[in-house]
Design an enzyme around this catalytic site. Structure first.
Site, mmCIF file in Angstrom:
data_model
loop_
_atom_site.group_PDB
_atom_site.id
_atom_site.type_symbol
_atom_site.label_atom_id
_atom_site.label_comp_id
_atom_site.label_asym_id
_atom_site.label_seq_id
_atom_site.Cartn_x
_atom_site.Cartn_y
_atom_site.Cartn_z
ATOM 1 N N ASP A 8 19.594 -39.547 -20.695
ATOM 2 C CA ASP A 8 19.091 -40.773 -20.670
ATOM 3 C C ASP A 8 18.624 -41.023 -22.161
ATOM 4 O O ASP A 8 17.550 -42.423 -22.908
ATOM 5 C CB ASP A 8 18.049 -41.506 -19.652
ATOM 6 C CG ASP A 8 18.513 -40.716 -18.343
ATOM 7 O OD1 ASP A 8 19.376 -41.026 -18.477
ATOM 8 O OD2 ASP A 8 18.180 -41.869 -17.473
ATOM 9 N N LYS A 106 24.565 -41.859 -13.843
ATOM 10 C CA LYS A 106 23.897 -42.434 -12.612
ATOM 11 C C LYS A 106 23.621 -43.237 -12.610
ATOM 12 O O LYS A 106 23.816 -44.496 -13.222
ATOM 13 C CB LYS A 106 22.433 -41.485 -12.695
ATOM 14 C CG LYS A 106 21.567 -41.729 -13.700
ATOM 15 C CD LYS A 106 21.065 -40.854 -14.071
ATOM 16 C CE LYS A 106 19.700 -40.809 -14.400
ATOM 17 N NZ LYS A 106 18.564 -42.123 -14.372
ATOM 18 N N CYS A 151 13.459 -39.566 -14.919
ATOM 19 C CA CYS A 151 14.784 -38.356 -14.579
ATOM 20 C C CYS A 151 14.270 -37.660 -15.106
ATOM 21 O O CYS A 151 15.174 -36.082 -14.460
ATOM 22 C CB CYS A 151 15.761 -39.112 -15.736
ATOM 23 S SG CYS A 151 17.560 -38.641 -15.321
HETATM 24 C C1 VGL Z 1 15.022 -44.382 -15.389
HETATM 25 C C2 VGL Z 1 13.262 -46.195 -15.145
HETATM 26 C C3 VGL Z 1 14.916 -47.155 -14.747
HETATM 27 C C4 VGL Z 1 15.035 -42.429 -16.186
HETATM 28 C C5 VGL Z 1 16.470 -45.159 -14.994
HETATM 29 O O1 VGL Z 1 16.121 -42.189 -15.660
HETATM 30 O O2 VGL Z 1 14.428 -42.336 -15.943
HETATM 31 N N1 VGL Z 1 13.675 -44.985 -15.726
HETATM 32 N N2 VGL Z 1 16.139 -46.200 -14.480
#
Ligand code: VGL
Ligand code: ZN
Length: 203
Positions: A8, A106, A151
């Site tokens: 991410d 994802k 994540c």
């Molecule tokens: C995530 C908050 C919202 C992450 C993803 O992958 O860390 N955190 N969506």
């Protein structure tokens, strides 16, 4: 076989993004350098449809960081982020992804959130990442990226559950909450995970 996972590193999680992780841009040079030491590099991308239920904007009367019940799971609500096809969902242009063989996406199902790169939050569906790594004969998984307390931590726990020797590279990740990250790293280590630094790889 060792795999490096990059989670991410997208504009919405970087400084100036809608869900910015403090100092997150600092990890990019470290992640770029780390890739030279791995035969397999895999990227993970948060990739939500605009109607995703984890967005406060899709829940009447709710604000970001409120907690709701979403089909029986506690769900923290977020600002809109990493919407498919938007600039905020793109990987940082500073991030070298030439070595990444695949990108696992994802958070694509609007009805359930997905923090780990391996499974959705209900552990109902796999992204295919574990099978992919097994197919590549990976036994050691090294985790980097954002957010460290969400994540990266949950991918680390899933990776241990799948039987991989699992490492989190401390200076190649940044959390939304430092406090949560510190508590979670204790849990990760208790479960057999290893917290290392990039210098342990470079030296
Ligand atoms: C995530 C908050 C919202 C992450 C993803 O992958 O860390 N955190 N969506
Ligand atoms: Zn998300």
């Amino acid at each position: 076989m060792k795999a490096l996972l990059i989670a991410d590193i997208q504009y919405d999680f970087l400084p100036g993004g809608s869900l910015e992780v403090p100092d997150s841009d600092k990890i990019i040079p470290v992640v770029n350098k780390l890739q030279h030491y791995f035969d397999l590099v895999v990227a993970v991308q948060d990739w939500h449809p605009a109607n995703h239920k984890s967005f406060a904007s899709n829940n009447a009367g709710k604000k970001p960081y409120d907690i709701i019940d979403l089909h029986g799971l506690q769900q923290k609500l977020w600002p809109d982020h990493c919407v498919q096809g938007t600039a905020g969902a793109n990987f940082s242009r500073e991030l070298n992804l030439n070595k990444a063989e695949v990108i696992f996406r994802k958070g694509t199902d609007p009805e359930i959130d997905s923090y780990s790169g391996f499974y959705d939050n209900g552990h109902l569906k796999s992204t295919g990442l574990a099978d992919y790594l097994c197919g590549k004969k990976v036994s050691q998984v090294y985790l980097t990226g954002l957010a460290g307390d969400i994540c990266v931590y949950l991918s680390g726990m899933d990776s241990l559950n799948e039987g991989f020797e699992t490492f989190i590279i401390e200076d190649a990740t940044k959390p939304l909450s430092q406090q949560d990250f510190q508590r979670e790293m204790k849990t990760f280590i208790e479960k057999g995970g290893k917290l290392i630094r990039s210098n342990d790889i470079f030296s």
